[in-house]
Design an enzyme around this catalytic site. Structure first.
Site, PDB file in Angstrom:
ATOM      1  N   ARG A  54      -4.781   7.045   0.579  1.00 35.14           N
ATOM      2  CA  ARG A  54      -3.922   5.897   0.311  1.00 35.14           C
ATOM      3  C   ARG A  54      -4.400   5.106  -0.906  1.00 35.14           C
ATOM      4  O   ARG A  54      -5.550   5.219  -1.350  1.00 35.14           O
ATOM      5  CB  ARG A  54      -3.925   4.985   1.531  1.00 35.14           C
ATOM      6  CG  ARG A  54      -5.297   4.417   1.927  1.00 35.14           C
ATOM      7  CD  ARG A  54      -5.548   2.973   1.534  1.00 35.14           C
ATOM      8  NE  ARG A  54      -4.560   2.078   2.037  1.00 35.14           N
ATOM      9  CZ  ARG A  54      -4.584   1.529   3.265  1.00 35.14           C
ATOM     10  NH1 ARG A  54      -5.582   1.801   4.071  1.00 35.14           N
ATOM     11  NH2 ARG A  54      -3.632   0.693   3.634  1.00 35.14           N
ATOM     12  N   CYS A  69       0.841  -1.193   0.000  1.00 35.88           N
ATOM     13  CA  CYS A  69       0.000   0.000   0.000  1.00 35.88           C
ATOM     14  C   CYS A  69       0.873   1.238   0.000  1.00 35.88           C
ATOM     15  O   CYS A  69       2.057   1.182   0.323  1.00 35.88           O
ATOM     16  CB  CYS A  69      -0.907   0.034   1.225  1.00 35.88           C
ATOM     17  SG  CYS A  69      -1.900  -1.443   1.486  1.00 35.88           S
TER      18      CYS A  69
END
Length: 320
Positions: A16, A2
């Site tokens: 994100r 991520c």
């Protein structure tokens, strides 16, 4: 795998990419102030700050991947496989499970400084939500408009790092990423001059060559450097429209396309969704792999004193 980063331009933004090899039943969830938050080893929060984020709901409990509370404090968990270590409960500590830490902090902290005080006594424990729902190995980025920190539970205990870069990806531990960034200090957004040698006549043959060597692969160190370079050099006119679009453009540069990244188990990691949360206003913007158009859910359109949460399928958001 991520990537998360922060951005301040009039309002404060936090978001994100979530990269996995499969969906996890994610929904946008608003947890209002009076939804009880039970914890395995510490007291229930019956009243707390409201927050919005992406979560999977199991047994009527939202388990958040990232969220922002009504005070503008944001937090996200990112994969930290091989380094994350959760510990046994300790009598002299506040014992918080890894899946509890986002609601525990966002429920009672207005600022990063509030969280720093609470975290001094925290021990992240290895209690799972359910036997069939094992803990994910994570570390966390926590930020408000003033500052940003990284939280890592490792073999030696809980580590808290100031993060002036405002970026987090995955392995290795955060100090490596800080040191690794210095290898790229010569990169520039400017049209470069010849620094190779005064004995040679050299000139750029294309725009963008000041950042020649900026990594573009999907590894976590490369995504960290790439995101940091783009974040600290991007331009926006400061409007909500431009800020949000620029935020997603950065995330798009480090997103994973199906088939481009194979895991050890020969599955395909890809960017399941991307989020950009206006933490100042409580608006959750998002795109998904199947739906690249930006949609949003505004937390303040819903009654935040309720005792039941609000959950939204990703197809139900308003179009930005």
């Amino acid at each position: 795998m991520c990537t998360s980063f922060t951005y301040l331009n009039n309002d404060f933004y936090f978001g994100r990419n979530l990269d996995l090899d499969c969906s996890f039943g994610e929904q946008i969830v608003i947890t209002p102030r009076n939804f009880p938050l039970p914890f395995a080893e510490t007291k229930t929060l019956n009243s707390h700050f409201a927050y919005i984020g992406m979560a999977t709901i199991i047994d009527h409990m939202p388990l958040y991947a990232e969220a922002v509370n009504e005070k503008g404090l944001g937090m996200a968990g990112l994969q930290f496989t091989g380094n994350a270590v959760y510990h046994k409960a300790k009598n002299d500590k506040v014992n918080i499970a890894s899946f509890e830490i986002i609601p525990w902090i966002l429920g009672q902290c207005q600022h990063v400084q509030d969280a720093k005080k609470l975290l001094k006594d925290v021990n992240i424990i290895d209690t799972a939500f359910r036997p069939q729902v094992p803990n994910s190995p994570l570390h966390w980025i926590l930020a408000d408009k003033e500052e940003c920190i990284v939280i890592e539970s490792v073999k030696d205990g809980l580590k808290i790092y100031d993060n002036p870069i405002g970026v987090l990806t995955n392995n290795p531990e955060f100090p490596f990423h800080q040191m690794n960034l210095t290898q790229y200090l010569s990169l520039t957004k400017d049209y470069p001059n010849n620094r190779f040698s005064s004995n040679l006549t050299l000139s750029p043959y294309a725009n963008g060559m000041g950042a020649f060597g900026l990594p573009g692969d999907a590894s976590s160190p490369s995504r960290f450097v790439h995101t940091a370079f783009l974040k600290h050099n991007l331009y926006s006119d400061g409007s909500e429209k431009d800020n949000v679009h620029q935020f997603f453009r950065v995330l798009n540069q480090v997103a994973m396309i199906k088939g481009s990244v194979l895991t050890e188990n020969n599955t395909m990691d890809y960017t399941i969704y991307s989020s950009c949360i206006n933490a100042s206003k409580g608006i959750y913007y998002y795109t998904t792999y199947q739906q690249p158009s930006i949609c949003y859910v505004d937390m303040h359109r819903y009654p935040l004193d309720e005792s039941s949460f609000f959950a939204f399928d990703l197809q139900k958001g308003d179009l930005f």
